[in-house]
Write an enzyme that holds these catalytic residues in place. Structure first.
Site, PDB file in Angstrom:
ATOM      1  N   LYS A 156       0.853  -1.191   0.000  1.00 31.94           N
ATOM      2  CA  LYS A 156       0.000   0.000   0.000  1.00 31.94           C
ATOM      3  C   LYS A 156       0.884   1.234   0.000  1.00 31.94           C
ATOM      4  O   LYS A 156       1.946   1.250   0.633  1.00 31.94           O
ATOM      5  CB  LYS A 156      -0.906   0.028   1.240  1.00 31.94           C
ATOM      6  CG  LYS A 156      -1.722   1.314   1.387  1.00 31.94           C
ATOM      7  CD  LYS A 156      -2.501   1.385   2.688  1.00 31.94           C
ATOM      8  CE  LYS A 156      -3.206   2.729   2.824  1.00 31.94           C
ATOM      9  NZ  LYS A 156      -4.011   2.835   4.053  1.00 31.94           N
ATOM     10  N   GLU A 210      -9.276  11.520  12.726  1.00 35.16           N
ATOM     11  CA  GLU A 210      -8.455  10.369  13.108  1.00 35.16           C
ATOM     12  C   GLU A 210      -7.568  10.644  14.318  1.00 35.16           C
ATOM     13  O   GLU A 210      -6.645  11.465  14.267  1.00 35.16           O
ATOM     14  CB  GLU A 210      -7.573   9.932  11.936  1.00 35.16           C
ATOM     15  CG  GLU A 210      -6.758   8.683  12.239  1.00 35.16           C
ATOM     16  CD  GLU A 210      -6.090   8.091  11.027  1.00 35.16           C
ATOM     17  OE1 GLU A 210      -5.466   7.027  11.160  1.00 35.16           O
ATOM     18  OE2 GLU A 210      -6.190   8.691   9.933  1.00 35.16           O
TER      19      GLU A 210
END
Length: 407
Positions: A156, A210
């Protein structure tokens, strides 16, 4: 000076007219934010407003941020200043200088929550915008990342882009902050004064959903977020998109990479580490996210919140996996310096308690210019133009705040 506006709602005493002195609330602190403010940080637990800078962290050549912070708190305690609260932001790149300081004055109140007094307003008039890179170029770079994933050990990588805004008049930074707070009920709303060679005021302003890490005593909370879908104004379509995200194999894989990395990094410092087996949905005004809340009890000798946060940073949510390969891919495929974007913003005290959020959904604002940032996680099943759409949706958080938008 450190005052806690939540310890007592009123203080009895002579205020000159026989009335009690009312300590500031969270909404008071938000509306006090102005030119002389050095930081605002609104979290689900508390609201902080700083004025001025009493002491700024200075990192020596070759010295890590964690080492410099440890020495700073050691010096403060040696000098009898054990109540000081350090605040500020840490960049994405580990070798870049952080913006961390102890304010001259720090007021603390409870959480902002939902306040009807917060109404979105326009923070600028008439703008020109410029994307970097353009959407087609960004899609090409996503394809290059996909080629790396297919032919290397890279699993990723997070690729970002910028949106430059130039206004006819100066952007009202305080209004942008209040507009963000009006929509970011359960997240982390922030504004950090940044050093600048000009006479103007330059700030990092944002509303992050977050939480990287929070340490309070022996309790730890981390909330990795990865996997995103744009929201819809149509309720039925919006529900369908949320369900599709929750069951998306591609997004679940992307999310699992982040959760696993966070859990493995924290495990040596924890006991009773609880990682939910499946993610839940987290909604912002513009996007849906996959979210996992990791809780743990820290071991007796676990390090301070800043040290734990720096051990985690950058997670696969903002960099990729494996970290070194992802960082090299970012260096190759992104043609700008992220600065504080995808870094950390938060606070820490001498006891090691603190909270650090990831600096996403943010912009750097100075005078009539704003630089907005957005990124997307690229994995094997990513579609380049869907990633373009995801970054466009993420830009909208700050665009809404600057333009006023719809609450």
């Amino acid at each position: 000076m450190f005052t806690d506006a939540n310890t007592c709602s009123t203080v009895s005493g002579d205020s000159g007219n026989g009335s009690a002195y009312q300590r500031p609330s969270a909404i008071d602190l938000l509306y006090r934010y102005g030119v002389d403010s050095s930081i605002f940080l609104g979290t689900p637990e508390r609201t902080l407003l700083g004025r001025g800078v009493r002491l700024r962290l200075k990192r020596g050549p070759g010295e890590s941020t964690a080492t410099a912070l440890q020495q700073l708190f050691t010096d403060l305690q040696r000098n009898g200043d054990s109540e000081a609260i350090l605040v500020g932001a840490i960049p994405f790149a580990p070798d870049a200088q952080p913006v961390l300081f102890i304010p001259d004055q720090l007021d603390v109140a409870g959480p902002l929550g939902r306040h009807t007094a917060l109404k979105p307003n326009q923070a600028r008039r008439g703008t020109a915008t410029e994307e970097q890179p353009a959407q087609a170029v960004y899609a090409q770079r996503v394809q290059q990342a996909l080629d790396l994933i297919r032919h290397t050990a890279l699993k990723k990588v997070v690729l970002s882009r910028m949106l430059e805004i130039r206004s006819e008049r100066d952007i009202d930074q305080s209004m942008v902050l209040r507009n963000l707070a009006a929509r970011n009920i359960g997240g982390y709303t922030f504004a950090v004064d940044l050093p600048t060679p000009s006479a103007g005021v330059r700030r990092l302003v944002g509303a992050s959903p977050e939480l990287l890490l929070q340490r309070m005593g022996g309790q730890l909370l981390a909330n990795p977020i990865a996997g995103t879908a744009p929201r819809s104004s149509d309720p039925g379509e919006d529900l369908a998109r949320s369900r599709k995200l929750l069951h998306s194999a591609k997004d679940r894989q992307e999310h699992a990479l982040v959760v696993e990395a966070v859990a493995e990094t924290l495990r040596p410092y924890c006991r009773n580490l609880h990682v939910p087996p499946v993610p839940e949905l987290l909604a912002t005004n513009r996007v849906w996210h996959l979210s996992t809340r990791i809780r743990a009890e820290l071991t007796k000798h676990a390090p301070a919140s800043y040290a734990l946060a720096l051990a985690l940073h950058p997670t696969p949510a903002v960099c990729g996996e494996p970290r070194d390969l992802a960082a090299r891919a970012i260096h190759t495929l992104e043609d700008f310096d992220r600065g504080l974007f995808t870094g950390l913003v938060g606070w820490c005290d001498a006891k090691g308690d603190g909270a650090w959020a990831v600096t996403i959904r943010c912009a750097e604002i100075e005078a009539n210019r704003a630089t907005l940032y957005a990124g997307a996680g690229i994995v094997a099943d990513s579609d380049p133009w869907q990633e373009v759409a995801e970054t466009s949706a993420k830009f909208q958080t700050l665009l809404d705040a600057i333009q006023g938008g719809v609450a």
